[in-house]
Write a protein that holds these residues in place. Structure first.
Motif: not given
Length: 348
Positions: A24-38
């Motif tokens: 396991i690794v801690v990613s400090r700059n992982h992409p923030i998830p976008e809203l994928d549906s209404p």
């Protein structure tokens, strides 16, 4: 955002996250998830729970094996950060909790509004994050599957673990006579504080002899419902205590050994064996699962059940959190706080 990534299979407790030997690794700059549906909702996660299934998944020993790399995690709580244009149930800032197949070991997670539950005023976010899987599993098992009643005797194995602590409390809410099995004086004292009728300490007592003595003192014939997240030799031993018409709830195999339940004995004694894979209810019986979580949240609000948290860690301390699960150090739940760890710890 911060996120815990499983990049390869292995023991997440063996070494510190981000070390060469850790999966396991801690990613400090992982992409923030976008809203994928209404109807999607993005939640800023305040706390997330560790379950034995999360540990097994990183080991590669769980029944569901996601492709690598993946963000582990299941139940969580936080506040609504963003909503889709068709969301009607929640607004930004609302406290919510839920569970997901993956992804809660991160600062943000996106789910459909139908999967979220509002957190009542009497329940803080740490407790709400600890509730869905452990208490949900035990509630569906005991209330929905076994239909536990006040006239029955419930025997809970692994009673000091996450699902075990949930099971003994739900058993008491149902009015059953509850017998708990655990190991060590600290765990025994804790279970007694929950009002358990009888506790067996495996470090000093024989489970069969201890339970039989208790049943005799209460003029009871045997056990009506066996709640088993442990498996192995303990299952074989405790099956000797079951009544005619008893029910066996197969929850998991923390011992690492899958027990054999003889079909001929089940036939003669008219036993019912329930296999319970709680997560699959979302696919096959979502209404049962949703009603269960709502009832549990109302029980927290009323003070009928309490969430006991042994350890709280930051995301970078995930290896220590997994070690607490692996080494059976915890009484109740182990948590990861993703927001203001110090203040969350001060409440425990």
């Amino acid at each position: 955002m911060e996120a815990l990534l499983c990049k390869r299979l292995g023991d997440p407790a063996a070494a510190a996250a981000n070390s060469e030997s850790s999966p396991i690794v801690v990613s400090r700059n992982h992409p923030i998830p976008e809203l994928d549906s209404p109807t999607a909702v993005r939640v800023k996660v305040k706390a997330t729970s560790l379950n034995y299934a999360n540990y097994l998944q990183i080991l590669g020993k769980y029944q569901e094996k996601p492709p690598l790399p993946f963000i582990p995690g299941s139940d969580y709580a936080g506040t609504v950060d963003a909503v889709g244009p068709a969301v009607t149930k929640f607004k930004v800032g609302d406290p919510v909790c839920s569970f997901a197949p993956l992804g809660s070991f991160a600062t943000f997670i996106v789910q459909d509004q139908s999967y979220l539950f509002g957190v009542p005023k009497g329940c803080d976010l740490m407790a709400a994050a600890a509730l869905p899987v452990a208490f949900g599993t035990s509630h569906v098992a005991l209330v929905h599957r076994a239909n536990l009643t006040s006239s029955q005797v419930l025997l809970v194995l692994g009673a000091a673990g996450g699902v075990g602590v949930a099971a003994v409390q739900i058993g008491k809410v149902c009015g059953a006579i509850v017998i708990a099995v655990a190991r060590g004086a600290e765990k025994v004292q804790f279970l007694k504080s929950l009002g358990v009728d009888h506790v067996v300490d495996l470090s000093t007592q024989n489970v069969t002899a201890s339970v039989k003595e208790f049943l005799k003192s209460r003029k009871l014939k045997g056990v009506d419902v066996l709640y088993d997240p442990v498996g192995g030799k303990l299952t074989k031993e405790t099956m000797k205590l079951l009544n005619w018409g008893a029910q066996i709830l197969v929850i998991g195999f923390a011992s690492g050994e899958i027990p054999v339940i003889p079909a001929n004995i089940a036939l003669v004694k008219n036993w019912t064996v329930h296999g319970l894979y709680w997560g699959s209810y979302r696919i096959h019986r979502p209404v049962v699962l949703e009603d269960s979580i709502r009832e549990l949240l109302s029980w927290v609000e009323k003070g009928l059940i309490t969430i006991h948290i042994s350890y709280t860690y930051s995301l970078s301390e995930a290896n220590l959190a997994f070690a607490a699960i692996r080494d059976r150090k915890a009484i109740g739940k182990v948590m990861i706080a993703l927001d203001d760890v110090g203040s969350l710890r001060s409440k425990l």
